[in-house]
Design a protein around this motif. Structure first.
Motif, mmCIF file in Angstrom:
data_model
loop_
_atom_site.group_PDB
_atom_site.id
_atom_site.type_symbol
_atom_site.label_atom_id
_atom_site.label_comp_id
_atom_site.label_asym_id
_atom_site.label_seq_id
_atom_site.Cartn_x
_atom_site.Cartn_y
_atom_site.Cartn_z
ATOM 1 N N ALA A 42 11.395 30.507 -59.878
ATOM 2 C CA ALA A 42 9.948 30.731 -59.839
ATOM 3 C C ALA A 42 9.323 30.468 -61.208
ATOM 4 C CB ALA A 42 9.654 32.160 -59.381
ATOM 5 N N ARG A 43 9.978 30.942 -62.261
ATOM 6 C CA ARG A 43 9.460 30.779 -63.624
ATOM 7 C C ARG A 43 9.340 29.303 -64.000
ATOM 8 N NH1 ARG A 43 12.924 33.387 -65.425
ATOM 9 N NH2 ARG A 43 12.598 35.197 -66.059
ATOM 10 N N TRP A 44 10.297 28.490 -63.578
ATOM 11 C CA TRP A 44 10.308 27.080 -63.952
ATOM 12 C C TRP A 44 9.692 26.176 -62.889
ATOM 13 C CZ3 TRP A 44 11.118 25.448 -68.716
ATOM 14 C CH2 TRP A 44 11.720 26.340 -69.608
ATOM 15 N N GLY A 45 9.159 26.768 -61.836
ATOM 16 C CA GLY A 45 8.497 25.980 -60.801
ATOM 17 C C GLY A 45 9.450 25.109 -59.997
ATOM 18 N N THR A 46 10.682 25.577 -59.840
ATOM 19 C CA THR A 46 11.678 24.826 -59.071
ATOM 20 C C THR A 46 11.691 25.361 -57.643
ATOM 21 O OG1 THR A 46 13.025 24.547 -61.055
ATOM 22 C CG2 THR A 46 14.106 24.194 -58.931
ATOM 23 N N PRO A 47 11.321 24.532 -56.668
ATOM 24 C CA PRO A 47 11.313 25.016 -55.289
ATOM 25 C C PRO A 47 12.730 25.241 -54.761
ATOM 26 C CG PRO A 47 10.684 22.692 -55.371
ATOM 27 C CD PRO A 47 10.863 23.143 -56.792
ATOM 28 N N VAL A 48 12.966 26.427 -54.253
ATOM 29 C CA VAL A 48 14.231 26.785 -53.610
ATOM 30 C C VAL A 48 13.907 27.637 -52.387
ATOM 31 C CG1 VAL A 48 15.598 26.688 -55.750
ATOM 32 C CG2 VAL A 48 14.579 28.854 -55.044
ATOM 33 N N PRO A 49 14.795 27.694 -51.405
ATOM 34 C CA PRO A 49 14.546 28.494 -50.194
ATOM 35 C C PRO A 49 14.798 29.991 -50.451
ATOM 36 C CG PRO A 49 16.636 27.345 -50.009
ATOM 37 C CD PRO A 49 16.013 26.894 -51.298
ATOM 38 N N ASP A 50 13.940 30.597 -51.229
ATOM 39 C CA ASP A 50 14.100 31.973 -51.702
ATOM 40 C C ASP A 50 14.371 32.947 -50.558
ATOM 41 O OD1 ASP A 50 12.970 34.756 -52.441
ATOM 42 O OD2 ASP A 50 13.018 33.766 -54.393
ATOM 43 N N ALA A 51 13.547 32.929 -49.520
ATOM 44 C CA ALA A 51 13.704 33.891 -48.416
ATOM 45 C C ALA A 51 15.044 33.717 -47.713
ATOM 46 C CB ALA A 51 12.552 33.747 -47.425
ATOM 47 N N ASP A 52 15.462 32.485 -47.498
ATOM 48 C CA ASP A 52 16.755 32.230 -46.850
ATOM 49 C C ASP A 52 17.911 32.701 -47.727
ATOM 50 O OD1 ASP A 52 15.617 31.146 -44.576
ATOM 51 O OD2 ASP A 52 16.028 29.061 -45.129
ATOM 52 N N VAL A 53 17.801 32.483 -49.031
ATOM 53 C CA VAL A 53 18.858 32.922 -49.949
ATOM 54 C C VAL A 53 18.983 34.437 -49.906
ATOM 55 C CG1 VAL A 53 19.529 33.055 -52.388
ATOM 56 C CG2 VAL A 53 18.657 30.901 -51.444
ATOM 57 N N ARG A 54 17.852 35.122 -49.962
ATOM 58 C CA ARG A 54 17.881 36.597 -49.917
ATOM 59 C C ARG A 54 18.415 37.100 -48.580
ATOM 60 N NH1 ARG A 54 15.326 38.506 -54.503
ATOM 61 N NH2 ARG A 54 13.934 37.000 -55.514
ATOM 62 N N ALA A 55 18.076 36.415 -47.500
ATOM 63 C CA ALA A 55 18.568 36.800 -46.170
ATOM 64 C C ALA A 55 20.082 36.616 -46.084
ATOM 65 C CB ALA A 55 17.868 35.979 -45.087
ATOM 66 N N ALA A 56 20.586 35.529 -46.645
ATOM 67 C CA ALA A 56 22.033 35.291 -46.630
ATOM 68 C C ALA A 56 22.765 36.371 -47.411
ATOM 69 C CB ALA A 56 22.344 33.906 -47.202
#
Length: 192
Positions: A42-56
């Protein structure tokens, strides 16, 4: 690897005490590490599937909880970080310990093959076993943890591009491969 993994610690997480990325249990420490990584994205503006990662992570905390002894893990043991005496083949040095942590020995297998999807070459597994080590690859929880570690290290490879200011023609294919590995791990971990 097997000799390294005989060294145990008192807590899980990164070696740097000042990082704050350590805890008394592996699920807690790994959760802190993963959360910090997502914060970096988030700090570096890199898009990642945050919600999916947290769900996993939430879905597989029990698999992480099976790890109860923090062992020393290098986290980046590939051929380029090993010095070998050319005439004898003896390992004489190891470099690049920035990813070292107290954790699960299985984490080492992903660090040794960061851009791949295989578990490990048979020669590595055989050598590990002959030195007295045992990986939990024959369990569902062990295979699940391996996917969590693949997810984590693949996210590192995607996210570190911005703060490290990587440049060159290799960035596009590197990013694409790392993003594919993130998606592949998430597909397995989320049953897609």
């Amino acid at each position: 690897m097997a000799r390294l993994h005989t060294v145990t610690g008192e807590r899980f997480g990164y070696l740097n005490a000042g990082s704050g990325l350590h805890a008394p249990t592996w699920p807690e420490a790994f959760g802190l590490m993963l959360g910090a990584l997502l914060d970096d994205a988030a700090r570096w503006g890199t898009p990642v599937p945050d919600a999916d990662v947290r769900a996993a992570l939430a879905r597989h905390t029990d698999a992480l909880a099976e790890v109860t002894t923090p062992v020393l893990v290098h986290g980046d043991l590939w051929a380029g970080n090993l010095f070998v005496e050319p005439t004898t083949g003896e390992l004489v040095g190891v470099i690049d310990t920035e990813r070292s942590l107290w954790g699960d020995p299985l984490y080492e297998l992903v660090g040794a093959d960061q851009m791949g999807t295989r578990t490990a070459p048979a020669t590595v597994l055989d050598g590990y076993a002959s030195a007295g080590g045992a990986f939990a690859l024959d369990t569902v929880a062990g295979r699940t943890r391996l996917q969590l570690y693949r997810l984590y290290l693949s996210l590192v490879l995607v996210i570190e591009i911005a703060p490290r200011a990587y440049t060159g023609d290799w960035i596009g294919p590197h990013r694409a491969t790392a993003e594919r590995l993130v998606r592949g791990a998430l597909d397995v971990l989320l049953g897609r």
